[in-house]
Write a protein that holds these residues in place. Structure first.
Motif, PDB file in Angstrom:
ATOM      1  N   SER A  21       2.171   1.694  -3.273  1.00  0.00           N
ATOM      2  CA  SER A  21       1.102   2.197  -4.164  1.00  0.00           C
ATOM      3  C   SER A  21       0.854   3.685  -3.901  1.00  0.00           C
ATOM      4  O   SER A  21       0.646   4.463  -4.832  1.00  0.00           O
ATOM      5  N   GLN A  34      -4.244  -1.423  -9.501  1.00  0.00           N
ATOM      6  CA  GLN A  34      -3.808  -1.577  -8.087  1.00  0.00           C
ATOM      7  C   GLN A  34      -4.795  -2.425  -7.289  1.00  0.00           C
ATOM      8  O   GLN A  34      -4.404  -3.280  -6.489  1.00  0.00           O
ATOM      9  N   LYS A  76      -5.686   2.889 -10.786  1.00  0.00           N
ATOM     10  CA  LYS A  76      -6.449   2.482  -9.588  1.00  0.00           C
ATOM     11  C   LYS A  76      -7.005   1.074  -9.757  1.00  0.00           C
ATOM     12  O   LYS A  76      -6.934   0.241  -8.844  1.00  0.00           O
ATOM     13  N   GLU A 109       0.830  -1.200   0.000  1.00  0.00           N
ATOM     14  CA  GLU A 109       0.000   0.000   0.000  1.00  0.00           C
ATOM     15  C   GLU A 109       0.871   1.259   0.000  1.00  0.00           C
ATOM     16  O   GLU A 109       0.589   2.222  -0.693  1.00  0.00           O
ATOM     17  N   LYS A 127       1.068   6.619  -6.351  1.00  0.00           N
ATOM     18  CA  LYS A 127      -0.024   7.596  -6.521  1.00  0.00           C
ATOM     19  C   LYS A 127       0.497   9.016  -6.413  1.00  0.00           C
ATOM     20  O   LYS A 127       0.107   9.907  -7.187  1.00  0.00           O
TER      21      LYS A 127
END
Length: 1953
Positions: free
Chosen positions: A1477, A1511, A1508, A1474, A1481
């Motif tokens: 990610s 992911q 998105k 995360e 982002k």
């Protein structure tokens, strides 16, 4: 330091913990081992082979356990060795540290002394300042500024009050002043002592007065008293100081706390004061006053607080003391408990040894498992108790050590705090004193300058106060810590106290429990001994039974042989019988045919002849006869059937006997095998016992060696003590000699220097004192004499008692001789038995060797040897019991004799000692009495003065010396003892405690050995022969005679003892001086030897010192590091070392005093010995003494080292010995258990075999019984056939009978009927008669047939032949019958014997079956136990399963945790993903922003959406992957769990299958056993029925036996009544004897009372005698006093003769040597005097005759010559002639002068004077009359001349010479030197004194000077008459005429004529 010690402590704790853990593991192993052993027997195994396998496996397990235990033991040994090495290293380091701390302590003490000196000086200055300040206050009224300065002084003083209260400070000052005063007094006294010592030395050189000596003595006494007072005061002051210090310390703590609070206020006030001082001086004064008042109030409040704290501290100290007291009591109780524990251990060891021996015997005899289980349980308990007790002891010891350490630390903390406070107080005092001095100087100079200085001083005081505040805060902290520590310590001590109380209770409980156990063990031991005895009896019975079995076997074999022979014979007989029966059957057939023919003929003849009608009757009679014969034949058949039955019974019995023999053989073989096993076990046990014996012997040898070593040590110590004592005695003797010499020298000096009247008065006083001392000496001598008389009386009584005891002893010795002979015989028998035992032991060892070499096959030789050994052992036991009984009988007599012998020996030794002492005393008394009886009165007078002076001085100096020496030696001894005790207290450790414990054990062993030795010695004393007793009686008689002689001598003792005793003392002192010199020479030799030893020891020590130096360096480094960290430890060590150093200082002072006394002794002895023999140099002796002291100290150190090393070695040895013993015990237990297992297995196999054999035998017996029954049935059938045939034959024969035999038949018929009921013998006889009758009937029939016809004749002939054949056959049958009857009788006897044997065998079998049943019960019990154990195992398995389940749960939990962990890791990964990610982002956003800026927003949005989605997909994929992974792992875990469960289930199935198989086997076995038991029960029923029948028979026999017994009992009752009558008579006699003996006892009591009365009367008489003697002595002393007064009167005249007395003293020594010669001469002279008296009486008689005859006859020539000669001489020289004539006539000089002066008046007066006897012509005759009775009468010249002629005409021997050297011829005295005059005058005086004292003495032995005076003439020329008497003229002794009769009568007769 603290860290190092802590590490050491932790290491020790770990090692101890390891030891404890190993012990606990050991106990656990032992318990598990015992459980396994218990389980062994309980496991059910089908076959013996499986049992063997199991036992082997168990043995292997036990061996592995044993190996593990050995390894553990080795590990423990290593641990112990490591610990010991650590302990040694720690001890070395501690010693090094102690040395360093001692040095530091010494330095600190020196610093303290300096500081104390400074403090004293400062205190004195303080006092001066205070006085000055008071004077300044007085002048304050004049000067106002002075008042201000004076008012400031209390402020400073009060500042001193902040450190400590006014009262406390004053107390300290007062105590310090007192200490200073005492030290000044000590210094003054020391200076006085030095002064008096100098005076004493100068008096030695110059010679001082006796008065000075007395003063010196007084001063010495005063010095001693002062010293004692000083020591007491110092002790009191020290105590007071300690109390004050404690109080001061506690008060300081509180004051410092309050001081802080008050300091802030004071600082503010000081600032205000400074301001006001600048403004106004007067206001400052007021402020100071207010401050002073406030401070005083504060001080008072502080004092109140201090008082309260003092009380609290005192309470705490009391509590600590109580706790210490409790601790010490607990320690003592612990020691007592330890001792009891050790005693219990020793008893336990002994009991366990005995118990193991009993166990081995019991296990040999009894093969039961239950008893082994009990024994194993007991062993477990013992092991647990053994392991638990030492742990408790270790805990107690640790607790005690911790308590001691804490107490020491407390005391050290208190002391340290006090020291710090002292130092701080000293510093403060110094500062305050400096301030005071400055103030006073400023006041004297200027008051204004004072104010400025005050400001400066205030600033300084503020700084000082700050410093003091800091110090007080530190002190506060320390004190608070100390108080907290004290509180914690108190709590710990209380806890420890409670713990120790509980431990003590536990220990007491354990001890009680152990005592109970011991009592239980003893009871068990007694029971086991009883069981052993019963087993031994059983063994002996078994051996007897075996022998009986052997004998019975032989008998059975013989019987079997006889039976076999009889069987063969019976078979032969049976064959013969069968043949005969066949022949008889053939003959019967022939006879039947003949009978049929004859019947046919008879019928024909009856038809022919009708005459023979009577034949029918005859035929009837014949038929009757035939019927009878048939009955007889049936009876014979029955007999034959009975015989057949008996034969079959015999056969069955034979079979049974054969089977029984086989069984017996098997039983014998089994018994032999069992015996072999038993003997093997016995051999093993014997070997074990031998090993134990060897170990015990080795231990005994070790203990003996130790005892010898200890004895040597004790001897050495005793020798050293004796040497030291001899040294002390020699030193005293030297001092005595020195004093004697000093006294002599002083006497001489006094005589030379002081001849004045004052000195003579002092001498008079001294003589009075001497007389008093001599009176005291006389009293002591009288007391001694009384004691000796009492002693001699006691000796007499003892001698009488000894005589009586000897008479008794003679009687006892006769008995002893008989006992000795018996004992010698028994000793011989014992020696023979011992030799046999040794041979047997050698044979046993040989057999063991053979067994070890060959396989364990038992030979018959070994069996025989074993049987012989058993028989010998039983014989030996019987002999031993007899001997023990005899010994017990003899012991009593021997003990009585021992007591008598011991008493006799003691009395003899005492008598010998007393006789030797009395001999010595009597010899001394004899010598003294002989000397006294032969002494002369002159010498007594002169010697009395000198000797009494010496005596007084000796007494005084002796007292002084004794007191000094005793004090010194006591002090030194006490100090040395205290020092040694101190050192020992500090050096004690655990090892030493263990050593003491071991020492106590060794002492107990020594006591046991000594008791044994005493017993042996008492036995040796018992063996004293009659010769020794006779010798003793002779010796006692001789001693009695000697005592009587001595008593006689003692009774004749005179009163002149004192003087001779003194002379003896002088000689003894000379001898002692020589002995002392010899001793000194010996001591020098010993010192040289000690030097050599010291050098050797130094070489040894040097090596150790090198190692010590290294350790010291390391310790120094450690100490430098640990000085900052470990102050507490250093303080403790410093305190301990300070105590040690003080003790050492005391020891050093004592030794230095000792050395000084020895030096003075040596100096005096050297000065004394300079004149005589050369003495030893004092310097050398000093060096030697110093070297000896050094050597002693070094030797002590070396001995301590040696003892430590020995203790460590001994501890190691003891530990190794204990471990070896434990190993041996374990091995023995293992071997015993393995043996018992093997025995059980063998017994079990044997029982199984015997059971199977019994079953086989039963089957064979049943088969034989069936066969026998079958054979009996066949015999019955044969008998029936024979009887039926005989019945057919009898009627045919009956027809041929005649009438002639009617009567015979009629008579015979009743006989037959009457004899049918009789025995077989009578029946056979009847058969014989019947056969004869049959023969006769046959003959009659033949005769009738011949009459009838020839054909009948021929038939009759044929019949005759057949009858003859039958007759022969019948005879043979009869003979066979007889033989068979005999054999039947024999067989009946055999059957009875066999039945008895069978009964015994059946009983044995029943016993065996009972044993089998017991074994079965044991097996069942074991099975039950096995089941219980199986239940336990199941429980354990269930527990194991639970544990496994728990483990699985734990594993599941672990797996769950792992899963959670995995989930967490997955979560982490997700989070990381995360974060990644998010980062992406963020980048994307940044890009988007950038693109927005660029204007590409739409595309960015699309891209973001895609990103998105991607992911989210990636996240979902990852989650799915993680879930799959987790599920896989769960599946794997589940699969592994399922696999483990499957395995578990498979194992369960296997176990269940095994259990099923085992249960099946068990059921089968149970069924078999039940079937066997059922069969056995049936057999038992049969046997019991048989037994019932047998018992019924026995009842009948027993009833008869009971009748016989009742008859015998009645007879016995009668005999017992007779015995009772005899006993009653004896009792009456004994009662009479008792009454007689009681009367005798009463008589003895009366006689005793009479004897006591007589003794009391005797004592009263003795007291009366003593009082009378005392009165005599008092009278004598009164006479002596009178004489002393006379002597005092004559002292003035004796002033001039003092010089002569000195010469006489020189001569006295020679006179003492020549006394013996003089005594002999005096005895000879006395004899001569008696002869002379007789001669003189004869001469007087003759003279009287002559006088009567020559009254008027006077020699005119002589008178004329004298007269003319007077006138022929010139007038100038006429007075000389007259003087000569006067001297010849014995006129005195004064009278001659008067006569010469009267010569001027004219010749008439002169002539009248000579002739008429005027008043002036009184003259004394020249005859030496008694001086007390001088006859003065008037006489003429003629009378005087006649008198002169009479005296000169009587010749006599010259006077006796005193000695060749001293005595000269009389005439030579005139020409000799003038020096001879004093001796003559002395002789005159002595003669006068003797005449006054002894009026009975011979008056004719007067010296020459009394008769003829020595006058030196003016010139040699002149007439012979004018010259003095010389050597040329013959000298005549003056003729003595009694003054009463002879002289007066002769002169009167002359005058008449």
């Amino acid at each position: 330091m603290a860290s190092w010690l802590g590490g050491l402590g932790s290491g020790l704790g770990q090692s101890l913990g390891q030891v404890g853990g190993s012990l606990s593991s050991l106990t656990g192993q032992i318990s598990s081992f015992t459980k396994d052993i218990l389980l062994e027997g309980a496991e059910e195994v089908g076959d013996a082979a499986t049992e063997l396998h199991v036992s082997n496996s168990r043995l292997r397990e036990i061996e592995s356990i044993n190996a593990a235990q050995k390894l553990e033991n080795e590990r423990l040994k290593k641990v112990c060795s490591d610990l010991e090495e650590k302990h040694e290293a720690a001890e070395l380091q501690i010693k090094q540290l102690s040395i360093e701390y001692r040095n530091q302590l010494q330095q600190k003490e020196v610093e303290i002394s300096h500081l104390k000196a400074r403090q004293n000086a400062l205190q004195e200055q303080l006092q001066k300042v205070q006085t000055a300040s008071q004077s300044a206050q007085l002048g304050a009224g004049v000067l106002p500024p002075a008042a201000t300065s004076a008012s400031y002084v209390p402020v400073v003083r009060h500042s001193s009050g902040f450190e400590g209260d006014d009262m406390d400070f004053g107390d300290i000052i007062w105590s310090q002043q007192e200490i200073n005063r005492l030290s000044n007094e000590v210094s003054r006294l020391e200076s006085e002592v030095d002064h008096w010592k100098q005076i004493a030395l100068t008096s030695k050189v110059q010679g001082t007065n006796d008065a000075e000596q007395s003063e010196i003595c007084k001063l010495q006494n005063i010095v001693k008293e002062l010293k004692q007072n000083l020591s007491q005061e110092i002790d009191e002051h020290q105590r007071e100081l300690s109390v004050l210090q404690d109080a001061h310390r506690q008060k300081l703590v509180e004051i410092s706390r309050r001081h802080r609070e008050e300091l802030s206020e004071y600082e503010e006030r000081i600032e205000e004061l400074e301001n006001r001082l600048q403004q106004d001086g007067v206001s400052a004064d007021a402020m100071d006053d207010s401050k002073i008042s406030e401070q005083e109030k504060n001080a008072q409040s502080l004092e109140g607080g201090r008082v309260e704290e003092l009380q609290v501290v005192k309470d705490l100290e009391d509590k600590i003391r109580k706790l210490n007291h409790k601790l010490s009591s607990a320690e003592e109780e612990n020691k007592i408990l330890l001792k009891e524990q050790e005693m219990a251990k020793v008893e336990k060891i002994q009991i366990t040894q005995e118990y193991e021996n009993l166990k081995s015997d019991f296990s040999m005899l009894q093969s039961s498992v239950a008893e082994q289980d009990a024994l194993l349980k007991q062993q477990e308990k013992k092991l647990q108790s053994k392991t638990s007790l030492p742990e408790d002891v270790v805990r107690l010891q640790q607790a005690l050590l911790e308590a001691e350490n804490e107490i020491a630390r407390l005391s050290s903390l208190n002391q340290e705090g006090f020291e710090k406070e002292l130092t701080s107080a000293q510093h403060k005092n110094e500062n305050i004193l400096s301030a005071y001095t400055e103030d006073q100087n400023s006041e004297l100079n200027l008051l204004r300058q004072d104010l400025e200085r005050k400001e400066h001083e205030l600033n300084e005081s503020i700084a000082e106060r700050e410093a003091l505040i800091a110090e007080l805060e530190e002190l506060d902290k320390q004190n608070q810590e100390a108080t907290q520590h004290v509180i914690t310590l108190k709590e710990q001590l209380s806890k420890q106290h409670t713990e120790t109380d509980s431990i003590i209770k536990q220990l007491k409980f354990d001890i009680d429990f152990e005592r109970k156990k011991v009592s239980g063990l003893e009871i068990e031991k007694v029971e086991t001994i009883k069981e052993l005895d019963s087993q031994k009896e059983k063994l002996s019975q078994c051996s007897y039974a075996l022998n009986d079995l052997h004998v019975s076997k032989q008998h059975l074999q013989d019987n079997i042989k006889d039976l076999q022979e009889q069987l063969r014979k019976a078979q032969d007989y049976n064959l013969h019988h069968k043949k005969e029966i066949g022949e008889l059957q053939q003959r019967l057939k022939e006879r039947e045919e003949e009978l049929s023919v004859s019947l046919s003929k008879l019928t024909e003849k009856s038809n022919w002849e009708s005459k023979y009608t009577c034949q029918d009757l005859i035929l009837k009679e014949r038929e009757v006869e035939i019927a009878k014969l048939q009955n007889d034949i049936s009876e014979n058949k029955q007999l034959s059937e009975d015989l057949g039955k008996s034969l079959s019974d015999l056969r069955t019995e034979n079979g049974k006997l054969v089977a029984a023999i086989e069984e017996l053989k098997q039983e014998l073989s089994d018994a032999i095998s069992e015996k072999n096993k038993a003997y093997l076990e016995k051999d093993t046990v014997v070997e074990a016992v031998k090993l134990e014996k060897r170990q015990l012997e080795s231990e005994l040898n070790q203990t003996e060696k130790r005892l010898l070593e200890q004895a040597h040590k004790y001897k050495q110590t005793i020798e050293e003590l004796s040497h030291a004592r001899s040294m002390d005695t020699t030193a005293l003797q030297l001092e005595h000699e020195r004093l004697v010499k000093l006294n002599q020298e002083k006497d001489f000096k006094i005589a030379e220097l002081k001849r004045s009247m004052e000195q003579m008065e002092i001498d008079h006083q001294e003589t009075k004192e001497m007389l008093t001392t001599s009176l005291g000496g006389q009293k002591q001598l009288t007391e001694l004499v009384k004691e000796k008389e009492v002693f001699i009386e006691k000796l007499k009584n003892q001698a009488l008692q000894v005589k009586q005891e000897l008479e008794e002893y003679m009687k006892v010795s006769k008995k002893q001789d008989v006992l000795k002979q018996n004992l010698e015989e028994k000793d011989r028998s014992l020696a023979v038995m011992k030799e046999e035992n040794n041979h047997l032991k050698e044979e046993i060892e040989r057999l063991k060797d053979q067994q070890s070499r060959s396989t364990p096959v038992v030979e018959p030789k070994t069996l025989d040897i074993i049987i012989e050994l058993e028989s010998e052992v039983t014989q030996l036991k019987v002999i031993k019991n007899n001997l023990e009984e005899e010994i017990e009988v003899h012991k009593k007599t021997i003990e009585d004799q021992n007591q008598t012998t011991v008493q006799l020996q003691q009395s003899l030794q005492e008598q010998r000692k007393e006789i030797d002492e009395s001999k010595f005393q009597c010899e001394q008394m004899n010598v003294t009495h002989e000397r006294l009886s032969l002494e002369k009165d002159e010498e007594i007078k002169n010697l009395q003065k000198t000797i009494e002076q010496i005596k007084t001085q000796l007494h005084k100096q002796r007292q002084i010396i004794q007191t000094d020496s005793s004090d010194l030696f006591q002090e030194t001894k006490v100090q040395t003892l205290n020092g040694e005790n101190g050192n020992e207290k500090h050096d004690l450790s655990k090892a030493e405690i263990e050593r003491l414990v071991k020492g106590i054990k060794e002492r107990e062993m020594e006591i046991k050995l000594l008791n044994e030795k005493n017993v042996s010695l008492s036995q040796q004393i018992d063996q004293l022969s009659k010769d020794e007793v006779g010798k003793l009686t002779r010796i006692i008689q001789e001693k009695d005679l000697e005592i009587q002689a001595l008593n006689a001598r003692v009774s004749s003792a005179s009163y002149r003892q004192d003087v001779l005793c003194l002379q003896q003392q002088l000689q003894a002192y000379v001898m002692e001086r020589e002995q002392v010199l010899a001793v000194l020479s010996e001591k020098t030799r010993e010192n040289s030897q000690l030097k050599t030893e010291y050098r050797n020891i130094m070489d040894m020590v040097a090596a150790k010192e090198a190692a010590l130096v290294r350790l010291q360096e390391e310790n120094q480094k450690l100490s430098n590091r640990s000085e900052n960290s470990s102050q507490d430890m250093s303080r403790e060590t410093i305190q301990n070392l300070s105590r040690i150093i003080r003790e050492k200082d005391i020891e050093i002072d004592a030794l230095s005093q000792k050395c000084q006394t020895l030096l003075t002794v040596l100096q005096t002895s050297s000065t004394g010995t300079d004149n005589g023999s050369g003495g030893v140099n004092s310097n050398q002796f000093e060096e030697l003494l110093q070297e000896r002291d050094k050597l002693k100290q070094q030797v002590k150190k070396m001995e301590e080292w040696k003892q430590q090393v020995i203790t460590t070695v001994q501890n190691m040895q003891h530990e190794s010995a204990h471990l070896q013993e434990e190993l041996h015990k374990l091995q023995a237990q293992i071997s015993v258990e393995s043996d018992s297992n093997s025995k059980l297995q063998v017994d079990y196999n044997g029982l199984i075999q015997s059971y199977e054999q019994n079953e086989k035998k039963l089957k064979s017996f049943s088969q034989e019984l069936a066969q026998v029954q079958h054979s009996i049935g066949q015999l019955h059938n044969t008998k029936d056939l024979l009887l039926s045939k005989l019945d057919l034959v009898t009627p045919s024969v009956a027809t041929a009978s005649t009438v002639s035999q009617l009567s015979g038949i009629q008579y015979s018929a009743p006989e037959v009927l009457s004899d049918e009921s009789k025995l077989l013998q009578k029946e056979l006889e009847q058969l014989k008669k019947k056969l004869q009758e049959k023969d006769s009937t046959i003959k009659t029939l033949q005769e009738n047939n011949q009459r009838l016809s020839d054909s009948v004749a021929t038939a009759s002939e044929i019949e005759r032949k057949s009858q003859e054949g039958t007759e022969s056959e019948m005879r043979q049958i009869k003979e066979k019958h007889d033989v068979l009857q005999k054999s039947l009788r024999e067989k009946d006897i055999l059957i009875k014997s066999k039945s008895d044997q069978l009964l015994s065998v059946s009983e044995n079998l029943s016993n065996k079956e009972n044993e089998n049943e017991l074994l079965k019960q044991a097996v069942t019990n074991l099975k039950e136990r096995n089941l219980i154990l199986e239940m336990d195992i199941r429980k354990l398995k269930e527990e194991n399963e639970k544990i496994v389940a728990r483990c699985r749960e734990k594993e599941t939990e672990f797996r769950a945790l792992q899963e959670t962990n995995m989930q967490f890791s997955m979560m982490l990964k997700e989070k990381e993903f995360e974060s990644h990610s998010m980062k992406e982002k963020a980048l994307a956003f940044e890009k988007l922003l950038k693109e927005k800026e660029q204007g590409k927003t739409g595309e960015l949005n699309q891209l973001l959406n895609e990103v998105k989605s991607m992911q989210e997909k990636a996240v979902t994929f990852q989650q799915e992957r993680d879930q799959v992974m987790v599920a896989l792992k769960q599946k794997q875990m589940e699969s592994s769990a399922l696999q483990s469960e499957i395995q578990h289930l498979r194992e369960k199935e296997q176990r269940l299958n095994q259990e099923l198989e085992r249960l099946r086997n068990h059921l089968l076995e149970m069924e078999d056993s039940y079937t066997r038991e059922a069969l056995a029960a049936e057999d038992r029923e049969v046997k019991l029925r048989k037994k019932v029948l047998i018992l019924e028979d026995k009842l009948v026999s027993s009833s008869t036996a009971v009748e016989n017994a009742s008859h015998q009992a009645s007879l016995q009752v009668e005999s017992l009544q007779e015995q009772l009558n005899l006993v009653s008579k004896q009792r009456d006699e004994t009662v009479l004897q008792l009454t007689m003996s009681q009367d005798q006892v009463k008589q003895y009591a009366l006689s005793l009372a009479n004897l006591q009365m007589v003794l009391e009367q005797f004592q009263q008489e003795e007291k009366a005698m003593y009082s009378a003697e005392l009165e005599k002595h008092q009278k004598q002393t009164a006479e002596w006093r009178k004489k002393a007064e006379n002597l005092e009167e004559k002292v003035v005249s004796l002033q001039e003769s003092l010089g002569e007395a000195n010469a006489a003293l020189d001569a006295a020594s020679r006179l003492t040597e020549q006394l013996d010669i003089k005594e002999e001469q005096i005895e000879e002279l006395k004899k001569e005097g008696e002869i002379r008296r007789e001669m003189l009486e004869d001469v007087q008689n003759k003279l009287m005759n002559l006088m009567n005859s020559t009254e008027g006859k006077v020699d005119k020539l002589l008178m004329r010559n004298l007269f003319v000669g007077h006138f022929h001489t010139p007038k100038n020289k006429r007075p000389e002639v007259l003087r000569l004539m006067g001297s010849i006539l014995g006129i005195k000089k004064e009278e001659l002068d008067q006569l010469l002066s009267e010569d001027q008046r004219g010749v008439t007066r002169w002539v009248t004077g000579w002739l008429g006897g005027g008043a002036g012509s009184k003259s004394v005759p020249s005859t030496p009359l008694r001086p007390t009775h001088q006859n003065i009468f008037n006489s003429s010249f003629s009378e005087l001349f006649v008198k002169f002629l009479e005296t000169e005409s009587c010749p006599s021997l010259p006077p006796p010479k005193l000695s060749v050297n001293d005595m000269k011829p009389l005439g030579a005295a005139g020409t000799g030197k003038t020096s001879s005059t004093p001796s003559n005058s002395q002789m005159q005086d002595s003669a006068v004194s003797r005449m006054s004292r002894r009026p009975d003495a011979n008056p004719f032995l007067a010296p020459r000077s009394a008769a003829v005076p020595l006058i030196t003439p003016a010139s040699n020329s002149g007439h012979l008459l004018m010259k003095p008497i010389s050597d040329t003229l013959p000298t005549f002794t003056p003729l003595p005429v009694s003054p009463d009769a002879s002289a007066g009568a002769v002169l009167k007769d002359l005058l008449k004529q």
